[in-house]
Design a protein around this motif. Structure first.
Motif, PDB file in Angstrom:
ATOM      1  N   TYR A 193       0.748  -1.361   0.039  1.00 60.76           N
ATOM      2  CA  TYR A 193      -0.111   0.057  -0.040  1.00 60.76           C
ATOM      3  C   TYR A 193       0.757   1.181   0.100  1.00 60.76           C
ATOM      4  O   TYR A 193       0.658   2.374  -0.730  1.00 60.76           O
ATOM      5  N   ILE A 194       1.861   1.108   0.603  1.00 58.92           N
ATOM      6  CA  ILE A 194       2.795   2.215   0.398  1.00 58.92           C
ATOM      7  C   ILE A 194       3.327   2.511  -1.191  1.00 58.92           C
ATOM      8  O   ILE A 194       3.530   3.705  -1.495  1.00 58.92           O
ATOM      9  N   GLY A 195       3.507   1.277  -1.562  1.00 56.53           N
ATOM     10  CA  GLY A 195       3.953   1.353  -2.994  1.00 56.53           C
ATOM     11  C   GLY A 195       2.839   1.641  -3.845  1.00 56.53           C
ATOM     12  O   GLY A 195       3.130   2.597  -5.012  1.00 56.53           O
ATOM     13  N   PHE A 196       1.555   1.475  -3.472  1.00 54.10           N
ATOM     14  CA  PHE A 196       0.380   2.086  -4.302  1.00 54.10           C
ATOM     15  C   PHE A 196       0.308   3.647  -4.091  1.00 54.10           C
ATOM     16  O   PHE A 196      -0.216   4.096  -4.832  1.00 54.10           O
ATOM     17  N   ALA A 197       0.781   3.988  -2.787  1.00 50.11           N
ATOM     18  CA  ALA A 197       0.515   5.491  -2.554  1.00 50.11           C
ATOM     19  C   ALA A 197       1.522   6.054  -3.507  1.00 50.11           C
ATOM     20  O   ALA A 197       1.221   7.135  -4.067  1.00 50.11           O
ATOM     21  N   ILE A 198       2.978   5.572  -3.361  1.00 53.21           N
ATOM     22  CA  ILE A 198       3.690   6.307  -4.564  1.00 53.21           C
ATOM     23  C   ILE A 198       3.272   6.075  -5.859  1.00 53.21           C
ATOM     24  O   ILE A 198       3.221   7.015  -6.625  1.00 53.21           O
ATOM     25  N   GLY A 199       2.687   4.948  -6.024  1.00 58.03           N
ATOM     26  CA  GLY A 199       1.958   4.840  -7.474  1.00 58.03           C
ATOM     27  C   GLY A 199       1.017   5.632  -7.878  1.00 58.03           C
ATOM     28  O   GLY A 199       0.764   6.139  -8.894  1.00 58.03           O
ATOM     29  N   ALA A 200       0.041   5.899  -6.678  1.00 52.38           N
ATOM     30  CA  ALA A 200      -1.213   6.753  -7.043  1.00 52.38           C
ATOM     31  C   ALA A 200      -0.538   8.158  -7.549  1.00 52.38           C
ATOM     32  O   ALA A 200      -1.042   8.769  -8.357  1.00 52.38           O
ATOM     33  N   VAL A 201       0.630   8.574  -6.659  1.00 49.15           N
ATOM     34  CA  VAL A 201       1.019   9.925  -7.139  1.00 49.15           C
ATOM     35  C   VAL A 201       1.671   9.813  -8.283  1.00 49.15           C
ATOM     36  O   VAL A 201       1.388  10.896  -9.315  1.00 49.15           O
ATOM     37  N   ASN A 202       2.278   8.692  -8.849  1.00 50.67           N
ATOM     38  CA  ASN A 202       2.995   8.649 -10.221  1.00 50.67           C
ATOM     39  C   ASN A 202       1.618   8.622 -11.196  1.00 50.67           C
ATOM     40  O   ASN A 202       1.522   9.375 -12.313  1.00 50.67           O
ATOM     41  N   SER A 203       0.730   8.046 -11.125  1.00 48.05           N
ATOM     42  CA  SER A 203      -0.159   7.413 -12.106  1.00 48.05           C
ATOM     43  C   SER A 203      -1.206   8.575 -12.195  1.00 48.05           C
ATOM     44  O   SER A 203      -1.613   8.914 -13.104  1.00 48.05           O
ATOM     45  N   LEU A 204      -1.868   8.958 -10.889  1.00 45.43           N
ATOM     46  CA  LEU A 204      -2.850   9.763 -10.983  1.00 45.43           C
ATOM     47  C   LEU A 204      -2.290  11.249 -10.972  1.00 45.43           C
ATOM     48  O   LEU A 204      -3.211  12.539 -11.368  1.00 45.43           O
ATOM     49  N   TYR A 205      -1.131  11.768 -10.856  1.00 42.98           N
ATOM     50  CA  TYR A 205      -0.786  13.120 -10.989  1.00 42.98           C
ATOM     51  C   TYR A 205       0.650  13.492 -11.792  1.00 42.98           C
ATOM     52  O   TYR A 205       0.440  14.051 -12.806  1.00 42.98           O
ATOM     53  N   MET A 206       1.588  12.625 -11.561  1.00 46.47           N
ATOM     54  CA  MET A 206       3.132  13.010 -12.278  1.00 46.47           C
ATOM     55  C   MET A 206       2.914  12.513 -13.625  1.00 46.47           C
ATOM     56  O   MET A 206       3.246  13.240 -14.589  1.00 46.47           O
ATOM     57  N   TYR A 207       2.350  11.540 -13.954  1.00 41.38           N
ATOM     58  CA  TYR A 207       2.135  10.900 -15.367  1.00 41.38           C
ATOM     59  C   TYR A 207       0.922  11.855 -16.051  1.00 41.38           C
ATOM     60  O   TYR A 207       1.678  12.286 -17.259  1.00 41.38           O
ATOM     61  N   PRO A 208      -0.094  12.052 -15.508  1.00 35.93           N
ATOM     62  CA  PRO A 208      -0.870  12.959 -16.584  1.00 35.93           C
ATOM     63  C   PRO A 208      -0.392  14.311 -16.661  1.00 35.93           C
ATOM     64  O   PRO A 208      -0.742  15.001 -17.659  1.00 35.93           O
ATOM     65  N   HIS A 209       0.510  14.753 -15.485  1.00 36.68           N
ATOM     66  CA  HIS A 209       0.673  16.282 -15.655  1.00 36.68           C
ATOM     67  C   HIS A 209       2.131  16.641 -16.314  1.00 36.68           C
ATOM     68  O   HIS A 209       2.471  17.644 -16.699  1.00 36.68           O
ATOM     69  N   PHE A 210       3.022  15.587 -16.083  1.00 37.10           N
ATOM     70  CA  PHE A 210       4.374  15.662 -16.418  1.00 37.10           C
ATOM     71  C   PHE A 210       4.576  15.027 -17.781  1.00 37.10           C
ATOM     72  O   PHE A 210       5.624  15.400 -18.741  1.00 37.10           O
TER      73      PHE A 210
END
Length: 488
Positions: free
Chosen positions: A16-33
């Motif tokens: 779940y820590i990994g998914f939290a990091i993944g959530a930041v990646n998938s839901l914010y960093m990927y779409p915005h960066f």
């Protein structure tokens, strides 16, 4: 179940820590960066590699776990490992030869709808190779009951590397094109770190010696290659086939929805890291009463935990999508449908572990191949008509049919039963919380809404589950937590 619960809890926290990091990646960093197109390319490459990796691993990550307990001395175990480490070369060498010699034809076919994919197809077999050997080295530590570090690398370490590379794109240290190549190197680094740790847990011997039961190993591995390919194909063929029918940017929208729904499967992934070798050991020792007990406990435990997560996601889904760019908000239906397929798979408990370690794995494999063909056909029908929603529908039908088939084999052939009346109660509790919380929202910011509603759902859901005493393992964890809180 003591060691199962202990390491499952650790693995669940890590995941779940990994998914939290993944959530930041998938839901914010990927779409915005990243541009939508390059997010879609990244998703396509990783999904295609995931479909290919069971072939590159030659199925030996499962073979190692199944046959490990048959070897009694450390020397025999090391020789066995050396043998299975060499087996994937039977596939890897011809695959890479074909990929090099026929690259233009292969890449042209895969990029016929989206030409931008052409320059990145070469990375697919390399990532698949890294995935395959990572799982082999991970299996080596799992049979020594050390599953936590590998899970850390897989769920947290890899995602941190991706985060670093995404930040590199944001600060213009690397280009988006270089980011895709850097992702490949992230998988290579993870594989090497897993190798070093596996060697530390128990030194790895690379001496090649054919064991006495080599024929059984080869036969089992051959079938596991196909069964693993079928399982991964059912999971990722939708993302791979979307590239053939619609613009690659749509894959980025689908990827976000899939990521959200995949959170439901985390408890299963965590628990299976440790239940797989235990299941293999119980079956070798013919302790079927204990296995049946493990089957029931894993089913109700995963249903309760997965049900809470699924309800939590669905009741908050509208608010969650308000946090994403407008173009990504068409994936709510995908989240609901894929989440439903994940929930159904959860309640089967350690069903896969039982099948892969039984004499019936060949029969289920042939059925899986049939359903794999069915999945491809459904995607070919639904994707052109309904786009990403069609891919979700095809995936739901395919995975549900495959899960039912596997369940029936275990029930009818092995007389092992995962369900009790408690599973019905768990389902009713989930439905109660869904209808009780889905249709209203707090008039606050989406993040605050999600936090408040999630807290209320968790209190009601866990409270009812605890009072109903549906799972002794879950009640034991809750009581242990309260004991620690009161003692402080």
């Amino acid at each position: 179940m003591g060691i199962v619960i202990n390491q499952s809890i650790k693995n669940t926290v890590i995941t779940y820590i990994g998914f939290a990091i993944g959530a930041v990646n998938s839901l914010y960093m990927y779409p915005h960066f990243l541009e939508e197109e390059f997010y879609g390319i990244t998703t396509y490459i990783l999904s295609s590699a995931n479909v290919l990796f069971p072939l590159m691993a030659f199925g030996v990550h499962n073979t190692l776990i199944k046959f490990f307990s048959e070897y009694k001395t450390e020397n025999e175990k090391k020789q066995f490992l050396g043998f299975v480490l060499a087996l994937p070369l039977l596939i890897i060498i011809p695959v890479f030869a074909i990929s090099i010699l026929g690259y233009d034809s292969i890449a042209s076919f895969l990029s016929r709808k989206n030409h931008v994919v052409y320059d990145y197809v070469w990375q697919i077999p390399i990532i698949a190779l890294c995935m395959g050997y990572f799982e082999i080295f991970y299996a080596w530590v799992k049979v020594h009951m050390q599953s936590v570090y590998g899970n850390f690398l897989k769920e947290i370490g890899l995602r941190i590397l991706i985060s670093i590379f995404l930040l590199g794109v944001y600060f213009q240290v690397i280009t988006v094109e270089q980011f895709i190549t850097a992702t490949m190197f992230a998988y290579l680094i993870s594989m090497l770190l897993m190798l070093f740790y596996a060697n530390k847990v128990q030194p790895i011997s690379f001496r090649f010696k054919i064991p006495n039961n080599a024929k059984a190993i080869l036969v089992y591995s051959s079938f596991i290659i196909l069964s693993g390919s079928v399982a991964n194909m059912l999971l990722d063929i939708d993302k791979t086939m979307l590239n053939q029918y619609i613009e690659i940017k749509n894959l980025s929208y689908y990827s976000v929805a899939i990521f959200i729904a995949t959170v439901i499967a985390v408890p299963s992934r965590s628990m299976h890291q440790i239940t797989y070798p235990i299941t293999a050991k119980l079956m070798i020792e013919n302790k079927y009463d204990e296995l049946n007990d493990l089957y029931k406990k894993s089913s109700i435990t995963l249903q309760i935990i997965g049900g809470l997560i699924y309800v939590g996601i669905i009741v908050n889904i509208n608010q969650l999508y308000l946090l994403l760019p407008d173009n990504y908000r068409g994936g709510i239906f995908v989240v609901f449908v894929i989440g439903l397929s994940k929930y159904f798979d959860l309640i089967l408990g350690n069903n896969n572990s039982i099948i892969f370690n039984s004499k019936y794995y060949r029969a289920v494999l042939f059925l899986g191949l049939l359903l794999g063909f069915f999945a491809v056909t459904l995607n070919m029908i639904f994707i052109p008509k309904y786009g990403i929603d069609g891919a979700a529908i095809a995936t739901l039908i395919s995975i549900t049919l495959y899960s039912i088939a596997k369940l029936l084999f275990v029930v009818l052939k092995m007389k092992l039963y995962p369900f009790t009346v408690k599973n019905i109660y768990a389902l009713l509790i989930g439905l109660l919380c869904f209808f009780g919380f889905y249709y209203w929202e707090f008039p606050f910011h989406p993040i605050l809404n999600i936090m408040l509603k999630s807290a209320l759902v968790a209190i009601v859901y866990v409270g009812i589950v605890y009072k109903a005493r549906l799972s002794g393992d879950i009640n034991g964890v809750i009581e242990k937590v309260f004991k620690k809180l009161y003692s402080n």
